[in-house]
Motif scaffolding. Structure first.
Motif, PDB file in Angstrom:
ATOM      1  N   TYR A 103     144.231  33.702 -56.538  1.00  0.00           N
ATOM      2  CA  TYR A 103     142.638  33.202 -57.126  1.00  0.00           C
ATOM      3  C   TYR A 103     142.105  33.656 -56.511  1.00  0.00           C
ATOM      4  N   THR A 107     142.879  27.155 -61.069  1.00  0.00           N
ATOM      5  CA  THR A 107     142.557  26.936 -59.795  1.00  0.00           C
ATOM      6  C   THR A 107     143.384  26.925 -58.866  1.00  0.00           C
ATOM      7  N   SER A 108     143.016  26.885 -57.783  1.00  0.00           N
ATOM      8  CA  SER A 108     143.955  27.140 -56.278  1.00  0.00           C
ATOM      9  C   SER A 108     144.048  25.856 -55.287  1.00  0.00           C
TER      10      SER A 108
END
Length: 166
Positions: free
Chosen positions: A40, A139-140
């Motif tokens: 990410y 996303t992360s």
């Protein structure tokens, strides 16, 4: 007797009614895939790095005749293979984070496959329908993470080389 108009203090319910917006256009949810933090962070740095030519990462180095290197040290390295239309993005650790490959089949339009390498798994996005890439994101759990739409990655790549999307 006062002639001033009395203002009514809004209650919690009336404040919520005032703040409600009616969306008039269709809205589609983003399909989010969670990736490792270093994946990410590399993608986010790549997408959000300035395009201003005064920065060193916007100037490539010809490694070989058809191989160009762009790097933002120590964040990422982008290698473009001009003759094959292939891109590779590496993290600061030297791990392959993403590649873009050209897919050609007889009697079909050229498409591109975006592969994001997430540890032991690979997320692949077929870029045949560019419009669909607007609704796919990574996303992360990293602090302040935001969804990075795949189309943002494509748009950033188009600043480095013209290929099927640009």
């Amino acid at each position: 007797m006062s002639t001033e108009p009395q203002t009514q203090i809004p209650t919690q319910e009336t404040q919520e009614e005032i703040l409600q917006l009616e969306i008039l256009k269709p809205v589609k949810e983003i399909e989010r895939k969670t990736v490792l933090r270093h994946v990410y962070n590399t993608l986010r740095s790549f997408v959000e790095s300035s395009s201003n030519l005064s920065y060193s990462w916007n100037h490539g180095v010809a490694i070989e005749r058809n191989t160009m290197l762009f790097e933002k040290r120590p964040k990422w390295r982008l290698i473009i293979y001009r003759d094959s239309g292939f891109f590779k993005l590496y993290s600061r650790r030297g791990n392959l984070v993403m590649d873009v490959e050209k897919k050609m089949e007889y009697d079909k339009p050229v498409t591109y496959i975006i592969n994001i390498y997430n540890g032991d798994s690979t997320l692949s996005f077929d870029a045949y329908d560019e419009n669909e890439l607007r609704f796919k994101a990574v996303t992360s759990d990293a602090p302040f993470a935001r969804p990075i739409r795949v189309i943002e990655i494509i748009d950033r790549l188009c600043e480095f080389a013209r290929f099927g999307f640009c």
